[in-house]
Design an enzyme around this catalytic site. Structure first.
Site, mmCIF file in Angstrom:
data_model
loop_
_atom_site.group_PDB
_atom_site.id
_atom_site.type_symbol
_atom_site.label_atom_id
_atom_site.label_comp_id
_atom_site.label_asym_id
_atom_site.label_seq_id
_atom_site.Cartn_x
_atom_site.Cartn_y
_atom_site.Cartn_z
ATOM 1 N N ARG A 132 9.524 -10.476 5.910
ATOM 2 C CA ARG A 132 8.343 -10.421 7.132
ATOM 3 C C ARG A 132 7.632 -9.164 7.167
ATOM 4 O O ARG A 132 6.676 -9.172 7.789
ATOM 5 C CB ARG A 132 8.908 -10.896 8.372
ATOM 6 C CG ARG A 132 9.716 -12.114 8.423
ATOM 7 C CD ARG A 132 10.414 -12.460 9.871
ATOM 8 N NE ARG A 132 9.383 -12.677 10.680
ATOM 9 C CZ ARG A 132 8.886 -13.848 11.158
ATOM 10 N NH1 ARG A 132 9.174 -15.148 10.470
ATOM 11 N NH2 ARG A 132 7.926 -13.974 11.858
ATOM 12 N N TRP B 146 6.245 -4.535 9.933
ATOM 13 C CA TRP B 146 5.020 -4.600 9.453
ATOM 14 C C TRP B 146 3.874 -3.838 10.457
ATOM 15 O O TRP B 146 3.527 -4.502 11.318
ATOM 16 C CB TRP B 146 4.508 -5.869 8.857
ATOM 17 C CG TRP B 146 3.149 -6.108 7.955
ATOM 18 C CD1 TRP B 146 3.482 -6.170 6.923
ATOM 19 C CD2 TRP B 146 1.930 -6.301 8.380
ATOM 20 N NE1 TRP B 146 2.130 -6.254 6.462
ATOM 21 C CE2 TRP B 146 0.933 -6.168 7.170
ATOM 22 C CE3 TRP B 146 1.581 -6.191 9.778
ATOM 23 C CZ2 TRP B 146 -0.162 -6.474 7.318
ATOM 24 C CZ3 TRP B 146 0.064 -6.383 9.833
ATOM 25 C CH2 TRP B 146 -0.733 -6.619 8.556
ATOM 26 N N ASN C 298 7.748 -8.295 17.760
ATOM 27 C CA ASN C 298 6.759 -8.650 16.964
ATOM 28 C C ASN C 298 5.643 -9.199 17.726
ATOM 29 O O ASN C 298 5.653 -10.021 18.332
ATOM 30 C CB ASN C 298 7.535 -9.948 16.066
ATOM 31 C CG ASN C 298 6.605 -10.625 15.207
ATOM 32 O OD1 ASN C 298 5.600 -10.180 14.782
ATOM 33 N ND2 ASN C 298 7.115 -11.770 14.857
ATOM 34 N N GLY C 299 4.303 -8.770 16.889
ATOM 35 C CA GLY C 299 3.327 -9.090 17.641
ATOM 36 C C GLY C 299 2.236 -8.069 18.045
ATOM 37 O O GLY C 299 2.413 -6.667 17.580
ATOM 38 N N LYS D 55 -2.398 -14.876 -6.903
ATOM 39 C CA LYS D 55 -1.051 -14.511 -7.241
ATOM 40 C C LYS D 55 -1.104 -13.212 -7.932
ATOM 41 O O LYS D 55 -0.357 -12.376 -7.632
ATOM 42 C CB LYS D 55 -0.527 -15.845 -8.059
ATOM 43 C CG LYS D 55 -0.058 -16.810 -7.341
ATOM 44 C CD LYS D 55 1.073 -16.860 -6.663
ATOM 45 C CE LYS D 55 0.836 -16.512 -5.227
ATOM 46 N NZ LYS D 55 0.388 -17.441 -4.337
ATOM 47 N N GLU E 69 -1.873 -10.238 -5.631
ATOM 48 C CA GLU E 69 -0.894 -9.912 -4.704
ATOM 49 C C GLU E 69 0.334 -9.333 -5.112
ATOM 50 O O GLU E 69 0.823 -8.285 -4.328
ATOM 51 C CB GLU E 69 -0.626 -10.960 -3.599
ATOM 52 C CG GLU E 69 -0.119 -12.268 -3.918
ATOM 53 C CD GLU E 69 0.019 -13.227 -3.199
ATOM 54 O OE1 GLU E 69 -0.162 -13.008 -1.792
ATOM 55 O OE2 GLU E 69 -0.017 -14.392 -3.484
ATOM 56 N N HIS F 176 -23.648 -16.245 -13.273
ATOM 57 C CA HIS F 176 -24.426 -15.725 -12.178
ATOM 58 C C HIS F 176 -23.951 -14.413 -11.618
ATOM 59 O O HIS F 176 -24.172 -14.122 -10.319
ATOM 60 C CB HIS F 176 -24.490 -16.811 -10.762
ATOM 61 C CG HIS F 176 -24.939 -17.926 -11.529
ATOM 62 N ND1 HIS F 176 -26.480 -18.234 -11.752
ATOM 63 C CD2 HIS F 176 -24.444 -19.208 -11.488
ATOM 64 C CE1 HIS F 176 -26.300 -19.662 -12.175
ATOM 65 N NE2 HIS F 176 -25.475 -20.049 -11.934
ATOM 66 N N LYS G 145 4.941 -11.873 4.668
ATOM 67 C CA LYS G 145 5.018 -13.444 4.182
ATOM 68 C C LYS G 145 4.334 -14.323 5.606
ATOM 69 O O LYS G 145 3.975 -15.159 5.057
ATOM 70 C CB LYS G 145 6.654 -13.868 4.375
ATOM 71 C CG LYS G 145 6.567 -15.205 4.127
ATOM 72 C CD LYS G 145 6.829 -15.627 2.525
ATOM 73 C CE LYS G 145 6.936 -16.859 2.002
ATOM 74 N NZ LYS G 145 5.793 -17.314 1.032
#
Ligand code: G6P
Length: 616
Positions: A27, A74, A100-101, A493, A496, A512, A611
């Site tokens: 996380r 994070w 968290n937040g 994929k 990242e 184009h 995640k």
């Protein structure tokens, strides 16, 4: 996006917190910390970087340290250093908080708290929470019906604007843990004489499978006598105990080097489980119990809006093709972050489908609220059972793929597409396609798991292709029709986890603009299976080759002719066009995986990503 874990019980808290943090590390993983409470004092350890760095700093735990809180971060406000790592202790030294937040009004509160004499050590928004609780706690005169700690927490939470999942301790209450939730997930695991508060079940399942899920605006006060749930305004709330659905082996590596690889290889079983019991071949129908009560509304649906973020948005784009082709229902997929602010038009007859692996993505949640305010029926296509999105939507279909730990989503994507395929077949059957056609798609869907298994046997061949192109820093992914969303997902994929710049496009759009980039140093991945636009995409491949581009082609088994156009080919089994994304994405997942490993990156914990994105 940040993981929090807290323990209260009879065991030594430290190893339980560390184990829990490791399980939540996906996380967020830029810094970590724990606080233990014993003999009226807080013992705090923090470290920048991974949990393993924190472990190196830990003291031998004491037998009486039976309560503690932990956090893996994070970063949102403030660099990922030790000072900004959680837990944060208030200026009086009594209150410890993990969060968290995001607290949106933190600057105003900080200024006010400064004026009241509170000092701040970090640059985080979280320290405002600990200081605010500390302020109310130390200045409390009357606490009316509840005790001082609880009162101070409630008083502080009522001042906060933003989102939080919180675990809080106070040195004067060595037997009490408080958890609170608004906009970020929080679960209370209820064991035998022990409690674990955590951001998700991964940190709980080793200790108990009984849990309660807090709703927004609720808090829980835990002590050895039990737990009490209230709103943050102290109104009693009754909560049911739920059974956590998954087991420990689902969150272990089980012999694989990375969770991502494990999850890629789980896909045959995952898809079999996802569709298992939901296909009524005999009658050409799909049985989705979770949305039964909305069956009539669905038949009358005039328009479908899907909303999602990241990989789930790509699944929604496949869904757009599926609903239009199989059910002839006008459909669109919206980025949740745009939809929520866009004053969207939702008429009677519009069905909104929110797609989310975690069920906690902040933007997707806000989009659901927006849609509900406008009177839409909102269905969820969600993996995590009991998650906020699963509980907020009117009804839904679970993916049933078990926990997805690798930050780059793989098995959730294929299961999201499988669920949307089933929905499209069923809606198509009710209005557009014959029983025979529905039966045909159902039979073909049943074949998908074994076809995925066949593709997986080519992992070494795909690794060779990754190796041959590993030096290149820019890649293109091109596809048409149903394979256009797959091209987008393949590019996502790769970027990242390998940090290679990659762009996904509908193949014809290349001319184009992006065609200007093509040289022999730019690998171009084509998803060019046998489909209605096969000849067109061969034309696009020719255009790249004429400019010395290197071509990697995902093609249909037996299409030997394609070798004339490709530097590298990966064959996938044939399938009806609407089902092809379930197959063509698999080689692209493996390509990204091997490229990231070859470049020496931590596949499961890519730089800067998380995640579950529980902030805006
Ligand atoms: C993050 C993850 C992606 C995921 C997206 C949406 O960006 O890294 O893998 O696709 O969030 O998450 P959700 O849980 O709503 O599917």
């Amino acid at each position: 996006m940040c993981g929090i874990v807290a323990y209260l019980g009879q065991k030594i808290a430290q190893p339980i917190l560390i184990e829990g943090l490791k399980r939540l590390e996906y996380r967020g993983y830029d810094s970590a910390g724990i606080a233990l409470l014993s003999q009226g004092a807080l013992h705090v350890k923090k470290a920048a970087g991974r949990i393993s760095f924190l472990e190196e700093k830990l003291d031998k735990p004491l037998a009486d340290q039976n309560i503690g809180i932990g956090h893996t971060r994070w970063a949102t406000h403030g660099k990922p250093n030790e000072t900004n790592a959680h837990p944060h202790i208030d200026y009086t030294g009594k209150i410890a908080v993990v969060h968290n937040g995001i607290i949106e009004n933190y600057a105003t509160l900080k200024t006010w708290l400064n004026s009241q004499g509170a000092q701040f050590k970090s640059e985080t928004d979280t320290e405002v929470i600990s200081n605010l609780i500390g302020y109310f706690y130390s200045t409390a005169k009357s606490t009316k019906n509840n005790d001082r700690f609880e009162w101070a927490v409630q008083r502080a939470l009522n001042e906060l604007v933003g989102t939080y999942g919180l675990a809080i301790m106070c040195t004067d209450y060595p037997d009490t843990l408080i958890g609170a939730k608004k906009g970020s997930p929080l679960i209370l695991g209820v064991g035998k004489n022990e409690y674990i508060i955590a951001s998700d079940a991964a940190a709980i399942v080793e200790h108990t499978t009984q849990a309660i899920y807090l709703s927004d605006g609720e808090m829980v006060v835990v002590n050895p006598a039990g737990f009490r749930t209230t709103t943050i305004d102290n109104v009693e709330v009754r909560k049911e105990l739920n059974q956590i659905e998954y087991s420990l082996d689902q969150i272990e590596l089980g012999g694989f080097k990375h969770y991502m690889l494990k999850e890629i290889f789980e896909q045959p079983n995952c898809i079999a489980t996802c569709i298992g019991g939901r296909l009524d071949e005999k009658n050409g129908r799909i049985v989705l119990g979770g949305i039964d009560k909305f069956s009539r509304d669905l038949t009358k649906t005039k328009r479908i809006i899907m909303t999602a973020c990241g990989t789930a948005w790509h699944a929604g784009l496949v869904g757009e093709f599926l609903f239009e082709q199989l059910a002839r229902i006008p459909s669109e997929v919206e980025y949740a972050s745009e939809f929520r602010y866009r004053n969207p038009i939702i008429d009677e007859g519009t069905c909104v489908i929110a797609i989310s692996q975690s069920g906690e993505t902040a933007d997707t949640l806000a989009a659901i609220e927006q849609a509900k305010e406008r009177g839409a029926t909102v269905l969820g296509v969600v993996n995590v059972v009991g998650s906020t999105i699963a509980r907020t939507t009117d009804a839904g279909v679970y993916l049933r793929v078990g926990p997805e730990i690798g930050v780059a989503s793989t098995k959730a994507f294929t299961a999201q597409v499988a669920v949307l395929t089933m929905l499209a077949i069923e809606l198509g059957r009710r209005r557009h396609i014959s029983a025979e056609q529905a039966k045909y798609y159902i039979e073909e869907l049943k074949e998908i798991p074994q076809k995925i298994s066949r593709i997986l046997t080519q992992t070494d061949h795909i690794k060779t292709i990754a190796q041959a192109n590993i030096e290149h820093d820019n890649w293109l992914f091109l596809g048409r029709g149903f394979n256009y969303p797959v091209a987008l997902e393949g590019a996502l994929k790769l970027k990242e986890i390998s940090y290679i710049h990659a762009e996904g496009l509908p193949a014809a759009e290349m001319k184009h603009g992006p065609i200007a980039l093509i040289t022999n140093r730019m690998p171009v991945v084509f998803v060019a299976t046998k489909c209605s636009q096969y000849d067109k995409i061969i034309g696009n491949i020719e255009e790249v080759r004429a400019r010395n581009g290197c071509t990697i082609v995902i093609a249909t088994e037996g299409d030997e002719h394609i070798r004339n156009y490709a530097d590298h080919v990966v064959f996938v089994p044939d399938a009806p066009e609407p089902l092809q994304p379930l197959l063509t994405v698999i080689p692209l997942q493996l390509l990204a995986y091997h490229a990231a490993v070859l470049r020496g990156h931590d596949v499961d914990k890519p730089r800067n990503l998380a995640k579950s994105v529980t902030v805006e």
